[in-house]
Every structure is written in C-alpha cells, then in structure tokens.
Design a protein around this motif. Structure first.
Motif, short mmCIF file in Angstrom:
data_model
loop_
_atom_site.label_atom_id
_atom_site.label_comp_id
_atom_site.label_asym_id
_atom_site.label_seq_id
_atom_site.Cartn_x
_atom_site.Cartn_y
_atom_site.Cartn_z
N SER A 46 -4.90 -5.30 -13.73
CA SER A 46 -6.29 -4.87 -13.75
C SER A 46 -6.42 -3.59 -12.94
N LEU A 47 -6.94 -2.55 -13.59
CA LEU A 47 -7.01 -1.26 -12.90
C LEU A 47 -8.09 -0.36 -13.48
N ASP A 48 -8.31 0.72 -12.77
CA ASP A 48 -9.26 1.74 -13.18
C ASP A 48 -8.67 2.53 -14.34
N MET A 49 -9.45 3.42 -14.92
CA MET A 49 -8.98 4.25 -16.03
C MET A 49 -8.31 5.51 -15.53
N TRP A 50 -7.67 5.41 -14.39
CA TRP A 50 -6.95 6.53 -13.80
C TRP A 50 -5.58 6.63 -14.48
N GLN A 51 -5.26 7.78 -15.03
CA GLN A 51 -4.09 7.93 -15.88
C GLN A 51 -2.79 7.63 -15.13
N ALA A 52 -2.70 8.02 -13.89
CA ALA A 52 -1.47 7.77 -13.13
C ALA A 52 -1.19 6.27 -13.00
N PHE A 53 -2.23 5.49 -12.77
CA PHE A 53 -2.07 4.04 -12.68
C PHE A 53 -1.57 3.47 -14.00
N MET A 54 -2.16 3.94 -15.12
CA MET A 54 -1.80 3.40 -16.43
C MET A 54 -0.38 3.80 -16.82
N THR A 55 -0.02 5.06 -16.60
CA THR A 55 1.32 5.53 -16.94
C THR A 55 2.39 4.75 -16.19
N SER A 56 2.18 4.59 -14.89
CA SER A 56 3.16 3.88 -14.07
C SER A 56 3.25 2.41 -14.45
N SER A 57 2.11 1.79 -14.73
CA SER A 57 2.10 0.37 -15.07
C SER A 57 2.79 0.11 -16.40
N ASN A 58 2.57 0.96 -17.37
CA ASN A 58 3.25 0.82 -18.67
C ASN A 58 4.76 0.94 -18.52
N LYS A 59 5.18 1.80 -17.60
CA LYS A 59 6.61 2.02 -17.39
C LYS A 59 7.26 0.89 -16.59
N ASN A 60 6.58 0.44 -15.54
CA ASN A 60 7.19 -0.52 -14.62
C ASN A 60 6.95 -1.98 -14.97
N ALA A 61 5.89 -2.27 -15.69
CA ALA A 61 5.59 -3.66 -16.08
C ALA A 61 5.41 -3.69 -17.60
N PRO A 62 6.51 -3.60 -18.34
CA PRO A 62 6.42 -3.42 -19.80
C PRO A 62 5.76 -4.58 -20.53
N ASN A 63 5.74 -5.78 -19.94
CA ASN A 63 5.15 -6.94 -20.61
C ASN A 63 3.70 -7.18 -20.21
N ALA A 64 3.17 -6.33 -19.34
CA ALA A 64 1.81 -6.53 -18.83
C ALA A 64 0.80 -5.74 -19.65
N GLU A 65 -0.31 -6.38 -19.95
CA GLU A 65 -1.42 -5.69 -20.62
C GLU A 65 -2.33 -5.07 -19.57
N VAL A 104 0.86 -1.18 0.00
CA VAL A 104 0.00 0.00 0.00
C VAL A 104 0.90 1.23 0.00
N THR A 105 0.57 2.22 -0.83
CA THR A 105 1.30 3.49 -0.81
C THR A 105 0.32 4.64 -0.63
N LYS A 106 0.82 5.73 -0.11
CA LYS A 106 -0.02 6.90 0.10
C LYS A 106 -0.18 7.67 -1.20
N ASP A 107 -1.39 8.12 -1.46
CA ASP A 107 -1.76 8.90 -2.63
C ASP A 107 -1.98 7.97 -3.83
N ARG A 108 -2.41 8.55 -4.95
CA ARG A 108 -2.67 7.77 -6.16
C ARG A 108 -2.04 8.46 -7.37
N THR A 109 -0.89 9.05 -7.15
CA THR A 109 -0.14 9.72 -8.21
C THR A 109 0.74 8.70 -8.94
N THR A 110 1.36 9.16 -10.04
CA THR A 110 2.30 8.30 -10.76
C THR A 110 3.47 7.92 -9.88
N VAL A 111 3.98 8.87 -9.10
CA VAL A 111 5.11 8.60 -8.21
C VAL A 111 4.71 7.55 -7.16
N ALA A 112 3.52 7.69 -6.59
CA ALA A 112 3.05 6.73 -5.59
C ALA A 112 2.89 5.34 -6.20
N THR A 113 2.40 5.28 -7.44
CA THR A 113 2.23 3.98 -8.10
C THR A 113 3.57 3.38 -8.47
#
Length: 411
Positions: free
Chosen positions: A214-233, A186-195
C-alpha cells in the motif's frame, strides 16, 4: 560487612566465579561503589565458548547499576582475559552486563522502561541521571538487540510512506508491516534507490511472499516495489486519494475566494477547514453551510460535491462495480471545467489498476498514516533531528515493536 557483601552478591546474581570484595559508601558523592573480584579458575572464551586458561587481567572498569536507596550505584571490577587457542586473547563475559556496555543488564532494562514512558530523551536522561550521549547509546543497543531478535517471515501486506525529516523537501521513507502493525525500517530520501534499500530489510524469499504493498502514487515507490516485490500488487488507498482531492478542492476555493473578495464578496471566508470534513461528520451548522454552498452554484460547492461523491467508490462490492462507478465519476469530473479537479481525475485514471486492487486485498495505508502521527510526536518531542541515524533509531525504538530488553535482567 561480609553479610552485606553476600547480600549484594545475591542481588547482582553473581555466579561462583565472582565475589563482592568491597562495598564503598561515598556519602559526599551520594554514591555506592560495589567492587567485585574474580575467584580464578578456568575461563570461558566469549567467542567460541570453549574452556581456556587466563592470559592477564584488563584494567578496572565501572558499570552503572540501579540506584540503592537513592544513592547512585556503580559496579567496579577488573575482568580477566582468557587465552583461547582458536580466538586469541579475549576479555571474558561478565554475568551482570552485555558486551561493550557501560550499564548493568538491570539498569539497561530500567532505562528502556523510563524511555518508553518519558515524553522525550532529555527528560529520561534527567530521571536516569545520565547525559544525552549515554541515553542515546542505550537506545542504540536496545534497537540493535531488537533487530537481531525479530522475525520477518509471514509478512503478506506492507506499506510504504514518506515522512519529513527537516525543513523543505527533506524526506525519509518508512516501510511498515501491515499484518503485525510495526515499522520495519526507515531510509533517507524517497528516491528509487532509497526505496530499494528499504526493501532489503526483507530477504528475497520474504519479498516474494509479499502479496500487496500500500503506497502513494509516487513513481519511485511504485518502480522499486515492482522490481523488489514481483508478486505484490500495488494498492493505492483512500487516504492518499482523499488527500489529493482535498488539495484540489482547496485550490478551487482559493482561486474563487480571491475573485469574489475583489468584488467585495466574503462568502467563502472561513470555509477552508469545513471543506475538509466528510459530509456525515459535519455538525448541524456545518451541514447548513454546505447546503447553502451547493445551492449557490459556486465552483467550490461543485468541487466539494465531486470530492464527496468519490467516497462511494470505496463502497463498491467488487473491482468490477468500482470500475463502472469510476467511469461515471471521471466523466463528471472532466466535464466540471475545474482544472484542479480534472488534474486529479486524470491522475486517478492513470493509476486505476492500483485503485481497483484495493477490492482484492482491502488494505489501506491507514497504519502508515497512524505511524506518521506518532513519528511527528517523536520529532516534536525532540524538537527536530539533525541526524537521520538518530531519527531512524527513535522511530524503530518507539514504533518497531522490537524486543528491546536485555536478557537475564532478573536474578
């Protein structure tokens, strides 16, 4: 008394280096103090585990132990300190307690079981006859122990979701392991840095092994996931889509209800909750009301029909047929002249690849939603949290599926 001392020695599982020197029964204080003495001989360094000589003796300490016949029981001992050629002067480990702990191993294990069964920390503290700070320390040690022991390999499907910490827009982000049904961190906040920080729970190789998130359409979640898990859809699931569509229907209802009420028409009164139900979950009276609503040519009825129809998207055989369905549904939604519905339809179109990826992985954020319910119960039981660190500890304690128990608790 010697036989009593030997009895306590056996119960505590002491090795040959320790002996029970005294058992002090204090009736007025309703307590028992078991005093232990070290027999001498070679010592073992707690750091490098090498054999070494004695330097001196630390001041006497006490450890809380399991109650004896409803008497609060403590262990008291002056622990020797060794002089290690490599590590210097160190206090040796004791067989009945962990490092820096004020509880015996058996008491820690009992306390964890009480916490798992109790409604909240305050009740557990009362049952254990401890203050809040002591119970919190017990939780802190248990979670740290569990995190050190857990394995994070073979994680293929994860979820990221948000949860409120306090009032207003005060959020935490939660990373869940879909395969093993547990909260990872768990991290505080829902920003790209927090993700980004949340993703650091997994090392680089583990992140590369993740196949879907699996995530919401929150841009910070998507940006961070694309960067940190490059093989994940990225997978946008039915729970979040349903939430957006329900909110759009409610906006249409509220606006139309105000207009009708100004004309003295209360036909939409009391329908707010009914509109949240799926059609097959309506009782007989509810089905009748919805049939009347749809035949009335009200905007709310049309909005609800569009929302309900989208559920057939998830029943498509594959991403190809799902894409065809979406194009047809999208045209209907855009032509509806219902702005809240049109807004959600455009958002879904922008994120269509994430919707279609569901048919390759068939994962949803249902697990995260389930944990949200459990986390809400934890939050309610504690009457809220002022500290994020405490909130995180509770979530990991109750939802992390961690191995919390200390070792060697049975002697």
């Amino acid at each position: 008394m010697n036989s009593l001392n030997e009895h306590y020695r056996d119960l505590l599982g002491l090795d040959d280096s320790w002996t029970v020197s005294k058992v002090d029964l204090q009736l007025e204080e309703n307590s028992v103090v078991i005093e232990l003495s070290h027999r001498g001989g070679p010592l073992t360094c707690p750091e490098c585990h090498g054999s070494c000589g004695r330097a001196d003796t630390a001041p006497p300490r006490t450890w809380r132990h399991l109650d004896t016949m409803q008497f609060t029981t403590e262990i008291k001992a002056a622990v020797p300190r060794c002089r290690c050629a490599q590590c210097g002067v160190k206090t040796v480990s004791v067989p009945w307690a962990g490092k820096h702990s004020r509880f015996t191993l058996m008491f820690e294990a009992f306390g964890i079981r009480v916490l798992q069964a109790a409604a909240n920390v305050s009740r557990a503290a009362a049952l254990l006859s401890l203050n809040w700070e002591s119970v919190h320390k017990l939780i802190e040690r248990a979670v740290a122990r569990g995190i050190d022991r857990r394995t994070l390999d073979e994680i293929k499907h994860v979820g990221i979701d948000e949860k409120s910490l306090g009032k207003g827009h005060d959020y935490v982000s939660v990373l869940t392991d879909q395969d093993h049904r547990r909260v990872l961190d768990v991290t505080k906040d829902r920003t790209t840095v927090a993700t980004d920080e949340l993703w650091q729970t997994l090392n680089e190789n583990q992140r590369k092994g993740v196949e879907s998130v699996s995530l919401d359409m929150w841009q910070a979640f998507m940006t961070s996931s694309n960067k940190n898990a490059p093989n994940a859809e990225i997978v946008h699931d039915k729970f979040h889509v349903s939430k957006y569509l329900n909110e759009a229907v409610d906006k249409v209802r509220r606006r139309e209800h105000r207009e009708l009420k100004s004309e003295g028409d209360d036909c939409l009164t009391g329908l707010r909750q009914l509109l949240l139900y799926n059609e097959e979950n309506l009782d007989e009276d509810g089905q009748v009301e919805m049939q009347i609503l749809q035949k009335s040519d009200l905007q709310t009825g049309r909005a609800w029909a569009i929302k309900e129809n989208f559920r057939h998207f998830w029943l498509s055989e594959n991403s190809g047929t799902a894409g065809e369905f979406f194009r047809s549904w999208y045209g209907w939604a855009i032509r509806s002249r219902l702005e809240p519905i049109k807004k959600v339809a455009r958002m879904l179109k922008r994120h269509l690849p994430g919707l279609l990826s569901y048919f390759r992985h068939h994962v949803t954020n249902g697990l995260a939603e389930g944990f949200n319910s459990k986390i809400q119960s934890i939050k309610s039981a504690a009457r809220g949290f002022r500290s994020f660190a405490n909130y995180r500890l509770r979530i990991l304690f109750y939802c992390g599926k961690l191995d919390l128990m200390p070792e060697n608790t049975c002697h």
